[in-house]
Design a protein around this motif. Structure first.
Motif, PDB file in Angstrom:
ATOM      1  N   ASP A   1       0.833  -1.192   0.000  1.00  0.00           N
ATOM      2  CA  ASP A   1       0.000   0.000   0.000  1.00  0.00           C
ATOM      3  C   ASP A   1       0.870   1.246   0.000  1.00  0.00           C
ATOM      4  O   ASP A   1       1.632   1.481   0.936  1.00  0.00           O
TER       5      ASP A   1
ATOM      6  N   LEU B   1      -6.035 -10.370   4.326  1.00  0.00           N
ATOM      7  CA  LEU B   1      -5.283  -9.439   3.486  1.00  0.00           C
ATOM      8  C   LEU B   1      -4.248  -8.709   4.338  1.00  0.00           C
ATOM      9  O   LEU B   1      -4.599  -8.000   5.275  1.00  0.00           O
ATOM     10  N   LEU B   2      -2.992  -8.910   4.009  1.00  0.00           N
ATOM     11  CA  LEU B   2      -1.916  -8.190   4.693  1.00  0.00           C
ATOM     12  C   LEU B   2      -1.700  -6.878   3.946  1.00  0.00           C
ATOM     13  O   LEU B   2      -1.340  -6.890   2.765  1.00  0.00           O
ATOM     14  N   ILE B   3      -1.951  -5.771   4.620  1.00  0.00           N
ATOM     15  CA  ILE B   3      -1.733  -4.472   3.986  1.00  0.00           C
ATOM     16  C   ILE B   3      -0.373  -3.971   4.460  1.00  0.00           C
ATOM     17  O   ILE B   3      -0.191  -3.671   5.644  1.00  0.00           O
ATOM     18  N   VAL B   4       0.566  -3.944   3.554  1.00  0.00           N
ATOM     19  CA  VAL B   4       1.943  -3.589   3.914  1.00  0.00           C
ATOM     20  C   VAL B   4       2.155  -2.122   3.549  1.00  0.00           C
ATOM     21  O   VAL B   4       2.196  -1.780   2.366  1.00  0.00           O
ATOM     22  N   PRO B   5       2.262  -1.252   4.542  1.00  0.00           N
ATOM     23  CA  PRO B   5       2.403   0.169   4.223  1.00  0.00           C
ATOM     24  C   PRO B   5       3.829   0.483   3.786  1.00  0.00           C
ATOM     25  O   PRO B   5       4.775   0.331   4.566  1.00  0.00           O
ATOM     26  N   VAL B   6       3.985   0.899   2.564  1.00  0.00           N
ATOM     27  CA  VAL B   6       5.324   1.245   2.065  1.00  0.00           C
ATOM     28  C   VAL B   6       5.283   2.699   1.635  1.00  0.00           C
ATOM     29  O   VAL B   6       4.701   3.039   0.605  1.00  0.00           O
ATOM     30  N   ARG B   7       5.844   3.556   2.437  1.00  0.00           N
ATOM     31  CA  ARG B   7       5.811   4.992   2.145  1.00  0.00           C
ATOM     32  C   ARG B   7       6.943   5.383   1.187  1.00  0.00           C
ATOM     33  O   ARG B   7       6.809   6.259   0.387  1.00  0.00           O
TER      34      ARG B   7
ATOM     35  N   LEU C   1       8.344 -10.426   1.394  1.00  0.00           N
ATOM     36  CA  LEU C   1       7.040 -11.090   1.296  1.00  0.00           C
ATOM     37  C   LEU C   1       7.111 -12.355   0.446  1.00  0.00           C
ATOM     38  O   LEU C   1       6.576 -13.396   0.818  1.00  0.00           O
TER      39      LEU C   1
ATOM     40  N   CYS D   1      -4.809   2.692  -0.577  1.00  0.00           N
ATOM     41  CA  CYS D   1      -5.637   1.505  -0.345  1.00  0.00           C
ATOM     42  C   CYS D   1      -7.019   1.929   0.175  1.00  0.00           C
ATOM     43  O   CYS D   1      -7.121   2.722   1.104  1.00  0.00           O
TER      44      CYS D   1
ATOM     45  N   ALA E   1      10.577  -4.852   0.701  1.00  0.00           N
ATOM     46  CA  ALA E   1       9.365  -5.430   1.293  1.00  0.00           C
ATOM     47  C   ALA E   1       8.810  -6.540   0.396  1.00  0.00           C
ATOM     48  O   ALA E   1       8.375  -7.598   0.878  1.00  0.00           O
TER      49      ALA E   1
END
Lengths: 249, 417
Positions: free
Chosen positions: A87, A106-112, A124, A91, A120
């Protein structure tokens, strides 16, 4: 015509049989790998039963239906396994839930930061916990995409990548490219006052080699449930186009 | 003399171990009969039964629970005394006489058997005690022997003292310093080996682990980790811990470490024999820890909430490897909650008092909030506005408001009917 003598007929049949056997030895064996059906029968048939393990690119412009296919795949996979979404801040869970994705899985992976995305993604895929990993377009080189494609293939995951343009992938990579193209809008009413956007139709063209079919398949993504009562439908029509187009684009 | 303590109160399950620890101050031999019920062996303890009961009440007073006590040489008699006659002390030899007026249900007999006894004209414990032992067994089976012995006050069973939960920990202090990651991991591996060995020796597995680091500049850091599945495997613990440590930065060399196993459970876990393709919980826990270490924030899970027609409500929470919820998961229909109507109004800045980043008061002079929920990530799709954080708050006078947080300021943006 003169009758062909029997020994010669036998020789010809034997030659044809041998030729067939030799050709069969070089023909790629039917794939036994596990495929992930998108639950879009026309598309599933065209790509050999579903999305394969490896990199699957969804290429096309905005509102071309890429997101609709991706969400269908996420929804199908989430019924039996974990799925992940990288994300970058856009999202929108209600749209995912509406598409059928089980949010519990659902794994929401925050990638700024862009630099962290590749790491990441690598983490994963190597963990092998997610059946499908969804990532939006990044300006990565073909070598990086190739590395992820091989990694996803090895780990049995499907890496769904949303790309704005075509992927310049080197030959031999486990990549299935799906080119999406928006075709028309579906309106209810007469398109004048009181008419509302009901959905949009788009076409998908599989671009990988050795697929059963490479002809474009027309699909239609509807925004509204037909069973919705009229009042609710009109309310949805006010808000649905903006929201759904954003979610699916 | 035995003392039976029966405790009633809230959250007994969580606090029962602590209560048993407190009872250790009264007697060194405490039997944990069940949650809320304990026997204390008072032989050789100075004082009288009345004083012992007072000690028990004093020991459990900090927990704010109701305590009933009973004393007798017989465990069952002590329990009946505690249950039906708080503070009663039954002298030795008078157990049968004490028990005789109580109903049969005190003997823990099932209701159908009690009905059969009632048909035979037996309603009290004393009447059961008067029956001949042999015929009673022949008619009601072997279990009747226990009832008869109890009814006669002759059940002399030894107490089963509870096992003490000794902490499982390992430490390395004053044995040099770790300046590189390799040195740190090597030392950790060594300590985790000890923890794993201790767990295996005691037949326990750890549900989590706490690591304390002591640095050369006198700073300390503590990390707590919990596993998806309790484990005693050194490798599994090490993998999760190493994944978590990937983002840690120490300003000075680490000169000491202490590792302690948390949430100790009986060892043994269910294993999947024929589902090789299913995700192992430990793998998921390692992946989550590794991603958190990499990104500096946890992996999230979205959750939808019931909302009004014109908006969608959702929130993000930490993704936990909670397989029970996941394996049984299916999106169930959201409960139909009556929702009051929200009227959106022009945004107006308001003063909001915060505690730990959460609104606790609003307005000037401040009105204390009765309740607040949020934040809600809401998005005004019609006006193409970006998502924003909103809270629903309830004031003491019954009014409900919607407030909005933008940068450092707060705005009132809606009123509930």
């Amino acid at each position: 015509m003169l009758p062909v003598p029997a020994p010669q007929r036998n020789r010809e049949a034997a030659f044809l049989s041998l030729k067939e056997r030799l050709a069969a030895a070089h023909r790629p064996a039917p794939s036994q790998e596990r495929r992930l059906p998108c639950e879009l029968p026309a598309l599933d048939t065209a790509i050999g039963g579903g999305l394969p393990a490896g990199l699957v690119t969804l290429e096309g412009a905005l509102s071309s239906g890429r997101g609709a296919i991706a969400f269908r795949a996420l929804a199908a996979a989430s019924r039996s396994a974990f799925v992940a979404l990288l994300d970058d801040g856009g999202c929108y869970p209600p749209a995912l839930a509406e598409a059928g994705v089980l949010l519990e899985r659902l794994l929401i992976v925050p990638v700024r930061e862009g630099g962290l995305l590749a790491r990441a993604l690598d983490t994963l895929l190597r963990s092998r916990v997610c059946r499908v990993v969804f990532v939006r377009a990044r300006a990565w080189s073909a070598a990086i995409w190739g590395r992820f494609a091989r990694l996803a293939r090895e780990t049995g995951s499907t890496l769904l990548a949303l790309l704005d343009g075509p992927l310049q992938a080197p030959a031999g990579l486990p990549v299935l490219r799906l080119r999406c193209r928006g075709e028309r809008l579906v309106l209810c009413g007469r398109g004048s006052v009181g008419g509302a956007l009901l959905g949009f139709a788009f076409s998908v063209e599989p671009l990988a080699r050795a697929l059963p079919s490479r002809t474009p398949i027309s699909l239609q993504a509807m925004l509204l449930r037909e069973a919705a009562p009229l009042r609710e439908r009109s309310l949805h029509a006010v808000r649905a186009p903006q929201r759904t187009l954003r979610a699916h684009a | 003399m035995l003392l039976c303590a029966i405790v009633e109160g809230e959250n007994l399950q969580q606090r029962w171990e602590a209560m048993l620890d407190a009872l250790d101050a009264v007697s060194p031999t405490v039997e944990d009969a069940a949650v809320g019920s304990a026997y204390l062996d008072m032989h050789g303890i100075v004082g009288e039964p009345v004083q012992w009961c007072a000690q028990v009440r004093r020991a459990l007073a900090p927990f704010g629970v109701a305590v009933r006590c009973g004393c007798s040489e017989d465990a069952f008699c002590a329990e009946v005394a505690a249950r039906y006659a708080d503070g009663c002390v039954v002298p030795a030899g008078e157990e049968a006489a004490f028990l005789s007026p109580f109903p049969l249900s005190a003997l823990d007999i099932d209701p159908r058997t009690i009905e059969r006894f009632v048909l035979l004209g037996i309603e009290r414990i004393g009447e059961l005690a008067a029956l001949p032992h042999g015929p009673l067994l022949r008619r009601f089976g072997a279990r009747a022997a226990c009832w008869h012995l109890r009814a006669c006050g002759m059940e002399r069973r030894p107490l089963a003292p509870r096992a003490f939960t000794l902490p499982i920990e390992a430490s390395a202090l004053g044995e040099g310093e770790a300046q590189t990651q390799e040195q740190l991991l090597f030392a950790l591996r060594f300590l985790l080996g000890e923890i794993s060995e201790s767990c295996a020796l005691r037949g326990r597995s750890a549900g989590g682990i706490r690591v304390e680091f002591f640095c050369d500049d006198a700073s300390e850091r503590s990390i707590e980790l919990f596993f998806a599945l309790p484990t005693a495997e050194e490798r599994a613990i090490f993998d999760v811990l190493r994944a978590r440590l990937e983002r840690e930065r120490f300003e000075a060399a680490v000169v000491g470490m202490r590792v302690r196993a948390l949430r100790l459970e009986e060892a043994g876990s269910s294993q999947m024999l024929f589902a090789r393709e299913r995700v192992q919980r430990q793998d998921l826990a390692v992946a989550l820890a590794r991603l958190e270490g990499l990104l500096g924030e946890p992996v999230r899970r979205a959750r939808l909430h019931p909302a009004h027609m014109f908006e969608e409500r959702f929130s993000f929470e930490r993704f936990t490897p909670d397989f029970v919820a996941v394996e049984d998961s299916c999106i169930s229909a959201l409960p139909a909650l009556p929702l009051p109507a929200l009227h959106l109004i022009a945004e107006r800045e308001v003063a909001v008092g915060l505690r730990d980043g959460i609104p606790v008061a609003i307005g000037n002079p401040p009105s204390v909030l009765c309740e607040g929920v949020g934040h809600w990530c809401t998005q005004d799709v019609a006006r193409e506005l970006p998502p924003r954080d909103e809270y629903d708050i309830a004031l003491a006078d019954g009014r409900w408001y919607r407030i909005l947080h933008r940068q450092t300021r707060w705005y009132l943006c809606g009123v509930y009917e």
